[in-house]
Design a protein around this motif. Structure first.
Motif, PDB file in Angstrom:
ATOM      1  N   VAL A  70       1.205  -1.387   0.143  1.00  0.00           N
ATOM      2  CA  VAL A  70       0.397   0.170   0.279  1.00  0.00           C
ATOM      3  C   VAL A  70       0.754   1.193   0.445  1.00  0.00           C
ATOM      4  N   TYR A  71       1.528   1.476   1.038  1.00  0.00           N
ATOM      5  CA  TYR A  71       2.934   2.162   0.867  1.00  0.00           C
ATOM      6  C   TYR A  71       3.611   2.268  -0.693  1.00  0.00           C
ATOM      7  N   LEU A  72       3.907   1.737  -1.073  1.00  0.00           N
ATOM      8  CA  LEU A  72       4.954   1.672  -2.388  1.00  0.00           C
ATOM      9  C   LEU A  72       3.284   1.854  -3.527  1.00  0.00           C
ATOM     10  N   ARG A  73       2.297   2.058  -3.943  1.00  0.00           N
ATOM     11  CA  ARG A  73       1.275   2.242  -4.385  1.00  0.00           C
ATOM     12  C   ARG A  73       1.273   3.681  -4.574  1.00  0.00           C
ATOM     13  N   GLY A  74       1.342   4.158  -3.545  1.00  0.00           N
ATOM     14  CA  GLY A  74       0.986   5.482  -3.176  1.00  0.00           C
ATOM     15  C   GLY A  74       1.860   6.672  -2.697  1.00  0.00           C
ATOM     16  N   GLU A  75       3.757   6.252  -2.775  1.00  0.00           N
ATOM     17  CA  GLU A  75       4.605   7.003  -2.799  1.00  0.00           C
ATOM     18  C   GLU A  75       4.890   6.533  -3.848  1.00  0.00           C
ATOM     19  N   ARG A  76       4.665   6.127  -4.698  1.00  0.00           N
ATOM     20  CA  ARG A  76       5.494   5.504  -6.510  1.00  0.00           C
ATOM     21  C   ARG A  76       4.564   4.700  -6.886  1.00  0.00           C
ATOM     22  N   PRO A  77       3.656   5.052  -7.668  1.00  0.00           N
ATOM     23  CA  PRO A  77       1.656   4.702  -8.407  1.00  0.00           C
ATOM     24  C   PRO A  77       2.612   3.760  -9.341  1.00  0.00           C
ATOM     25  N   ASP A  78       3.880   5.406 -10.250  1.00  0.00           N
ATOM     26  CA  ASP A  78       3.972   4.875 -11.787  1.00  0.00           C
ATOM     27  C   ASP A  78       4.739   3.723 -11.734  1.00  0.00           C
ATOM     28  N   ILE A  79       5.118   3.030 -10.580  1.00  0.00           N
ATOM     29  CA  ILE A  79       6.100   1.706 -10.589  1.00  0.00           C
ATOM     30  C   ILE A  79       5.620   0.597 -10.231  1.00  0.00           C
ATOM     31  N   PRO A  80       5.344  -0.346 -11.084  1.00  0.00           N
ATOM     32  CA  PRO A  80       5.058  -1.035 -11.364  1.00  0.00           C
ATOM     33  C   PRO A  80       5.513  -2.414  -9.300  1.00  0.00           C
ATOM     34  N   VAL A  81       4.616  -2.950  -9.016  1.00  0.00           N
ATOM     35  CA  VAL A  81       5.050  -3.808  -7.705  1.00  0.00           C
ATOM     36  C   VAL A  81       5.095  -6.101  -7.380  1.00  0.00           C
ATOM     37  N   VAL A  82       5.610  -5.862  -7.850  1.00  0.00           N
ATOM     38  CA  VAL A  82       5.180  -7.384  -8.016  1.00  0.00           C
ATOM     39  C   VAL A  82       5.483  -8.171  -6.758  1.00  0.00           C
ATOM     40  N   VAL A  83       4.423  -8.564  -5.978  1.00  0.00           N
ATOM     41  CA  VAL A  83       5.213  -9.441  -4.272  1.00  0.00           C
ATOM     42  C   VAL A  83       5.460 -10.905  -5.118  1.00  0.00           C
ATOM     43  N   ILE A  84       6.394 -11.053  -4.078  1.00  0.00           N
ATOM     44  CA  ILE A  84       7.514 -12.095  -4.108  1.00  0.00           C
ATOM     45  C   ILE A  84       7.302 -13.070  -2.876  1.00  0.00           C
ATOM     46  N   SER A  85       5.919 -14.312  -2.627  1.00  0.00           N
ATOM     47  CA  SER A  85       6.068 -14.442  -1.253  1.00  0.00           C
ATOM     48  C   SER A  85       6.046 -16.012  -1.228  1.00  0.00           C
ATOM     49  N   SER A  86       5.812 -16.304  -0.101  1.00  0.00           N
ATOM     50  CA  SER A  86       6.802 -17.957   1.001  1.00  0.00           C
ATOM     51  C   SER A  86       4.839 -18.267   0.504  1.00  0.00           C
ATOM     52  N   ASN A  87       3.470 -17.700   0.475  1.00  0.00           N
ATOM     53  CA  ASN A  87       2.446 -17.639   0.790  1.00  0.00           C
ATOM     54  C   ASN A  87       1.508 -17.797  -0.333  1.00  0.00           C
ATOM     55  N   ASP A  88       1.797 -18.684  -1.428  1.00  0.00           N
ATOM     56  CA  ASP A  88       0.925 -17.786  -2.696  1.00  0.00           C
ATOM     57  C   ASP A  88      -0.191 -19.292  -2.325  1.00  0.00           C
ATOM     58  N   HIS A  89      -1.281 -19.035  -1.797  1.00  0.00           N
ATOM     59  CA  HIS A  89      -2.497 -18.963  -1.353  1.00  0.00           C
ATOM     60  C   HIS A  89      -3.381 -18.350  -1.505  1.00  0.00           C
ATOM     61  N   PRO A  90      -4.588 -18.987  -2.574  1.00  0.00           N
ATOM     62  CA  PRO A  90      -5.330 -17.895  -3.961  1.00  0.00           C
ATOM     63  C   PRO A  90      -5.160 -16.552  -2.724  1.00  0.00           C
ATOM     64  N   ARG A  91      -5.747 -17.599  -1.717  1.00  0.00           N
ATOM     65  CA  ARG A  91      -6.551 -15.572  -1.063  1.00  0.00           C
ATOM     66  C   ARG A  91      -5.354 -14.880  -0.596  1.00  0.00           C
ATOM     67  N   THR A  92      -4.397 -15.283  -0.481  1.00  0.00           N
ATOM     68  CA  THR A  92      -3.385 -14.162  -0.608  1.00  0.00           C
ATOM     69  C   THR A  92      -2.562 -13.177  -2.158  1.00  0.00           C
ATOM     70  N   ILE A  93      -2.874 -14.397  -2.613  1.00  0.00           N
ATOM     71  CA  ILE A  93      -2.554 -13.597  -4.296  1.00  0.00           C
ATOM     72  C   ILE A  93      -3.711 -12.484  -4.852  1.00  0.00           C
ATOM     73  N   ARG A  94      -4.969 -12.559  -4.302  1.00  0.00           N
ATOM     74  CA  ARG A  94      -6.325 -12.080  -4.720  1.00  0.00           C
ATOM     75  C   ARG A  94      -5.739 -10.689  -3.796  1.00  0.00           C
ATOM     76  N   ARG A  95      -5.737 -10.669  -2.775  1.00  0.00           N
ATOM     77  CA  ARG A  95      -5.486  -9.485  -2.021  1.00  0.00           C
ATOM     78  C   ARG A  95      -4.171  -8.703  -2.370  1.00  0.00           C
ATOM     79  N   ALA A  96      -3.340  -9.720  -2.746  1.00  0.00           N
ATOM     80  CA  ALA A  96      -2.428  -8.548  -3.142  1.00  0.00           C
ATOM     81  C   ALA A  96      -2.408  -7.758  -4.940  1.00  0.00           C
ATOM     82  N   GLN A  97      -3.427  -8.299  -5.371  1.00  0.00           N
ATOM     83  CA  GLN A  97      -4.127  -8.332  -6.580  1.00  0.00           C
ATOM     84  C   GLN A  97      -4.904  -6.723  -6.296  1.00  0.00           C
TER      85      GLN A  97
END
Length: 212
Positions: A70-97
């Motif tokens: 949330v901080y990165l999207r607010g600070e630099r909305p022009d830069i895409p953010v790709v989450v890289i996580s050990s938890n690939d539960h569908p709910r986690t992925i959907r929330r990140a999206q």
């Protein structure tokens, strides 16, 4: 062709090295900036305004679930953010999206997959593994409310969630105490909260339902 500059934000040096290797395998030349904590994100972005993409681990020191995203999207909305996580539960992925990520890479991915995901996002696309979790209306509403805050107000909100007093927040963020008071008033108004406790509850909603 200029090498893309990518910020790898993860607190494990060995994993950062592994990701760098994967990126060089896929992209050839790549210019990497590293950050090992949530508090290091702002200085890294300020020092390297030409960063084109951020690879973000959600569990770095100082992060509260999706707070760094949330901080990165607010600070630099022009830069895409790709989450890289050990938890690939569908709910986690959907929330990140839903909170603005342009992609999600499970940490168990091969170097080839990491390279493909980063390449797709650098070209203006998105990259998410298959998922079955439905879109959450409550997450959509929370994301919209938090998007009203400036990056500085979001930092103050995180301090509120830690239970800090205005004087402590001022010391933590290097602000005048009166400035903090102004921010707190604006935060409560924007988030439609009647108390600091209510605002803190919103931040808690950013935390994962399981490990991220």
């Amino acid at each position: 062709m200029t090498a893309p500059r990518i910020l790898i934000a993860d607190d494990h040096p060995l994993f950062r090295a592994a990701v760098l290797h994967a990126l060089r395998e896929a992209l050839g030349q790549v210019d990497v900036v590293e950050a090992a904590s949530a508090s290091a994100l702002g200085p890294a972005l300020a020092a390297h305004p030409e960063i084109e993409l951020v690879l973000l681990d959600l569990t770095m020191p100082g992060a509260r679930g999706l707070s760094s995203l949330v901080y990165l999207r607010g600070e630099r909305p022009d830069i895409p953010v790709v989450v890289i996580s050990s938890n690939d539960h569908p709910r986690t992925i959907r929330r990140a999206q839903q909170f603005g990520a342009a992609g999600f890479i499970p940490k168990s991915s091969t170097a080839e997959v990491i390279g493909k995901a980063v390449s797709d996002v650098l070209e203006g696309g998105t990259w998410f593994p298959p998922m079955t979790a439905e879109r959450s209306e409550s997450d959509a509403q929370l994301a919209a409310r938090l998007a009203q805050l400036t990056p500085q107000q979001f930092r103050v909100l995180l301090c509120l969630a830690d239970g800090l007093l205005n004087k402590q927040i001022a010391h933590e963020l290097g602000l005048a105490e009166n400035t903090v008071k102004v921010h707190v008033t604006a935060i409560l108004k924007k988030l439609d909260c009647h108390s600091r406790t209510q605002a803190a509850v919103l931040v808690k909603a950013l935390e994962p339902e399981g490990e991220v």
